[in-house]
Design a protein around this motif. Structure first.
Motif, PDB file in Angstrom:
ATOM      1  N   VAL A   1      12.003  -4.945 -54.223  1.00 46.36           N
ATOM      2  CA  VAL A   1      10.544  -5.010 -54.310  1.00 46.36           C
ATOM      3  C   VAL A   1       9.937  -3.771 -53.656  1.00 46.36           C
ATOM      4  N   SER A   2       8.716  -3.465 -54.027  1.00 46.88           N
ATOM      5  CA  SER A   2       8.085  -2.253 -53.509  1.00 46.88           C
ATOM      6  C   SER A   2       7.374  -2.516 -52.188  1.00 46.88           C
ATOM      7  N   ARG A   3       7.071  -1.421 -51.497  1.00 43.34           N
ATOM      8  CA  ARG A   3       6.274  -1.537 -50.279  1.00 43.34           C
ATOM      9  C   ARG A   3       4.844  -1.957 -50.621  1.00 43.34           C
ATOM     10  N   ALA A   4       4.392  -1.684 -51.823  1.00 43.20           N
ATOM     11  CA  ALA A   4       3.080  -2.176 -52.251  1.00 43.20           C
ATOM     12  C   ALA A   4       3.085  -3.702 -52.261  1.00 43.20           C
ATOM     13  N   PHE A   5       4.190  -4.283 -52.702  1.00 44.34           N
ATOM     14  CA  PHE A   5       4.338  -5.743 -52.672  1.00 44.34           C
ATOM     15  C   PHE A   5       4.440  -6.250 -51.240  1.00 44.34           C
ATOM     16  N   SER A   6       5.267  -5.576 -50.433  1.00 45.17           N
ATOM     17  CA  SER A   6       5.535  -6.103 -49.089  1.00 45.17           C
ATOM     18  C   SER A   6       4.271  -6.155 -48.242  1.00 45.17           C
ATOM     19  N   HIS A   7       3.348  -5.208 -48.446  1.00 49.71           N
ATOM     20  CA  HIS A   7       2.096  -5.227 -47.687  1.00 49.71           C
ATOM     21  C   HIS A   7       1.293  -6.491 -47.995  1.00 49.71           C
TER      22      HIS A   7
ATOM     23  N   PHE B   1       2.818  -9.373 -49.181  1.00 43.23           N
ATOM     24  CA  PHE B   1       3.678 -10.507 -48.846  1.00 43.23           C
ATOM     25  C   PHE B   1       3.492 -10.941 -47.399  1.00 43.23           C
ATOM     26  N   VAL B   2       3.452  -9.979 -46.495  1.00 43.24           N
ATOM     27  CA  VAL B   2       3.382 -10.316 -45.072  1.00 43.24           C
ATOM     28  C   VAL B   2       1.996 -10.799 -44.660  1.00 43.24           C
ATOM     29  N   ARG B   3       1.037 -10.814 -45.593  1.00 42.86           N
ATOM     30  CA  ARG B   3      -0.256 -11.431 -45.296  1.00 42.86           C
ATOM     31  C   ARG B   3      -0.108 -12.948 -45.169  1.00 42.86           C
ATOM     32  N   HIS B   4       0.955 -13.504 -45.746  1.00 46.41           N
ATOM     33  CA  HIS B   4       1.230 -14.931 -45.595  1.00 46.41           C
ATOM     34  C   HIS B   4       1.925 -15.122 -44.244  1.00 46.41           C
TER      35      HIS B   4
ATOM     36  N   GLY C   1       3.879 -20.657 -41.564  1.00 43.13           N
ATOM     37  CA  GLY C   1       4.971 -21.384 -42.184  1.00 43.13           C
ATOM     38  C   GLY C   1       6.020 -20.515 -42.834  1.00 43.13           C
ATOM     39  N   ILE C   2       6.040 -19.233 -42.510  1.00 47.09           N
ATOM     40  CA  ILE C   2       7.002 -18.317 -43.120  1.00 47.09           C
ATOM     41  C   ILE C   2       7.452 -17.290 -42.091  1.00 47.09           C
ATOM     42  N   SER C   3       8.728 -16.944 -42.122  1.00 46.31           N
ATOM     43  CA  SER C   3       9.299 -15.950 -41.208  1.00 46.31           C
ATOM     44  C   SER C   3       9.957 -14.854 -42.027  1.00 46.31           C
ATOM     45  N   PHE C   4       9.687 -13.582 -41.661  1.00 41.56           N
ATOM     46  CA  PHE C   4      10.182 -12.438 -42.411  1.00 41.56           C
ATOM     47  C   PHE C   4      11.143 -11.583 -41.589  1.00 41.56           C
ATOM     48  N   GLU C   5      12.156 -11.082 -42.244  1.00 38.66           N
ATOM     49  CA  GLU C   5      12.920  -9.939 -41.744  1.00 38.66           C
ATOM     50  C   GLU C   5      12.960  -8.934 -42.893  1.00 38.66           C
ATOM     51  N   GLN C   6      12.547  -7.696 -42.606  1.00 41.44           N
ATOM     52  CA  GLN C   6      12.418  -6.693 -43.661  1.00 41.44           C
ATOM     53  C   GLN C   6      13.228  -5.447 -43.333  1.00 41.44           C
ATOM     54  N   GLN C   7      13.770  -4.827 -44.367  1.00 42.84           N
ATOM     55  CA  GLN C   7      14.508  -3.573 -44.211  1.00 42.84           C
ATOM     56  C   GLN C   7      13.608  -2.537 -43.523  1.00 42.84           C
TER      57      GLN C   7
ATOM     58  N   ALA D   1       5.633   2.921 -53.589  1.00 34.35           N
ATOM     59  CA  ALA D   1       6.590   2.521 -54.620  1.00 34.35           C
ATOM     60  C   ALA D   1       8.003   2.342 -54.073  1.00 34.35           C
ATOM     61  N   THR D   2       8.266   2.849 -52.867  1.00 35.96           N
ATOM     62  CA  THR D   2       9.608   2.738 -52.274  1.00 35.96           C
ATOM     63  C   THR D   2      10.030   1.281 -52.179  1.00 35.96           C
ATOM     64  N   ASN D   3      11.275   1.007 -52.565  1.00 39.49           N
ATOM     65  CA  ASN D   3      11.777  -0.369 -52.538  1.00 39.49           C
ATOM     66  C   ASN D   3      12.164  -0.805 -51.136  1.00 39.49           C
ATOM     67  N   THR D   4      12.092  -2.111 -50.921  1.00 41.54           N
ATOM     68  CA  THR D   4      12.458  -2.702 -49.641  1.00 41.54           C
ATOM     69  C   THR D   4      13.111  -4.054 -49.889  1.00 41.54           C
ATOM     70  N   ASN D   5      13.705  -4.636 -48.853  1.00 39.85           N
ATOM     71  CA  ASN D   5      14.414  -5.906 -48.959  1.00 39.85           C
ATOM     72  C   ASN D   5      13.935  -6.879 -47.881  1.00 39.85           C
ATOM     73  N   PHE D   6      14.008  -8.169 -48.183  1.00 39.58           N
ATOM     74  CA  PHE D   6      13.603  -9.215 -47.242  1.00 39.58           C
ATOM     75  C   PHE D   6      14.655 -10.300 -47.135  1.00 39.58           C
ATOM     76  N   LYS D   7      14.739 -10.904 -45.966  1.00 39.39           N
ATOM     77  CA  LYS D   7      15.352 -12.208 -45.799  1.00 39.39           C
ATOM     78  C   LYS D   7      14.265 -13.062 -45.161  1.00 39.39           C
ATOM     79  N   ILE D   8      13.897 -14.167 -45.823  1.00 41.09           N
ATOM     80  CA  ILE D   8      12.799 -14.983 -45.317  1.00 41.09           C
ATOM     81  C   ILE D   8      13.204 -16.448 -45.207  1.00 41.09           C
ATOM     82  N   THR D   9      12.500 -17.157 -44.351  1.00 38.98           N
ATOM     83  CA  THR D   9      12.561 -18.612 -44.297  1.00 38.98           C
ATOM     84  C   THR D   9      11.132 -19.120 -44.443  1.00 38.98           C
TER      85      THR D   9
END
Length: 276
Positions: A75-81, A83-86, A89-95, A155-163
């Motif tokens: 996913v892109s950093r445009a998406f991740s910005h 995503f983390v607005r949520h 009830g959610i926990s993020f770990e991001q590249q 546009a740079t891609n990134t990765n997540f592990k979430i709960t």
């Protein structure tokens, strides 16, 4: 390429959710409820039915006791910005772009389809190539990755592990499965939904856009957005519902006419030689 994988989830989520709800509505202790489930005095079918009835009431806090773990990549950093607005009830770990250095200045990125259709993909990729060269020169010159990353595009891609708990996932899908959501987020939400549907279909079916028949059932976006929505024709807009309510409240609903009653009482459709 975007990839979403359900890594794990609460063991026996139907049982967990039933016990959470039943604790609220029973004189039995959680231990007694668990014993009745174990000896089949409370069946799986009964648990599902009870959960469905509770969900209709809007009682949502027990949903927080069921959790899902996802791996999300490409996913892109445009998406991740977005995503983390949520945050609830959610926990993020991001590249990290601080601790991860792109070798030889080659970083993965996403080119939107609209850019490709406009014939500008080659220019965009060429620009990213130039950025990669400069990024590598910076790193080679001793600039730390945490500073060289200032050059990298959204546009740079990134990765997540979430709960994420089920209540939070419902909220995410309410908003991000809507056709007004950004396409990339909509794709991720759809893939998360598909993973849950495969694993726990009894819960996955509730992951819908907010206008879904198991959610609000109507659209609360602007009237112009509803009119432009490809599924607007099968979902009423809130203004139509409010207008109907106001007409009912003020006694302005048109009464049934004689021809309406004739249609209601008609035993055989016009032009049909067979009964209903």
């Amino acid at each position: 390429m975007i990839q979403v994988t359900l890594l794990s989830h609460t063991p026996n989520p139907i049982r967990s959710l039933y016990m959470a709800y039943r604790t609220c509505y029973s004189t039995l202790t959680p231990q007694q409820v668990a014993t009745r489930i174990e000896d089949d005095r409370i069946t799986e079918a009964q648990m599902r039915q009870f959960i469905e009835e509770r969900l209709k009431t809007g009682h949502a806090s027990p949903l927080e006791q069921v959790a899902f773990e996802f791996g999300i990549s490409g996913v892109s950093r445009a998406f991740s910005h977005q995503f983390v607005r949520h945050r609830v009830g959610i926990s993020f770990e991001q590249q990290s772009q601080r601790y991860v250095t792109y070798k030889e200045g080659e970083f993965p990125y996403t080119v939107p389809e609209t850019v490709k259709k406009a014939g500008l993909a080659a220019r965009m990729e060429a620009l990213f190539g130039d950025l990669g060269v400069l990024y590598e020169e910076m790193v080679a010159a001793g600039v730390p990755a945490e500073d060289a990353r200032f050059l990298l595009p959204n546009a740079t891609n990134t990765n997540f592990k979430i709960t994420v708990n089920f209540q939070a996932l419902l909220h995410i899908c309410d908003l991000r499965l809507c056709t007004r959501a950004q396409w990339e987020f909509r794709r991720v939400a759809a893939l998360m939904r598909a993973e849950v549907v495969r694993a726990v279909p009894e819960l996955g079916k509730y992951l819908q856009p907010k206008c879904g028949e198991l959610r609000m059932g109507y659209c609360d976006e602007s009237l112009a957005d509803w009119e432009a929505c490809p599924i607007g024709r099968v979902r009423p807009h809130r203004e139509a519902l409010f207008r109907l309510y106001d007409q009912y409240r003020m006694g302005q609903l048109a009464p049934l006419r004689d021809e309406d009653w004739a249609a209601i009482e008609e035993k055989e459709p016009a032009g049909s030689g067979e009964p209903y």
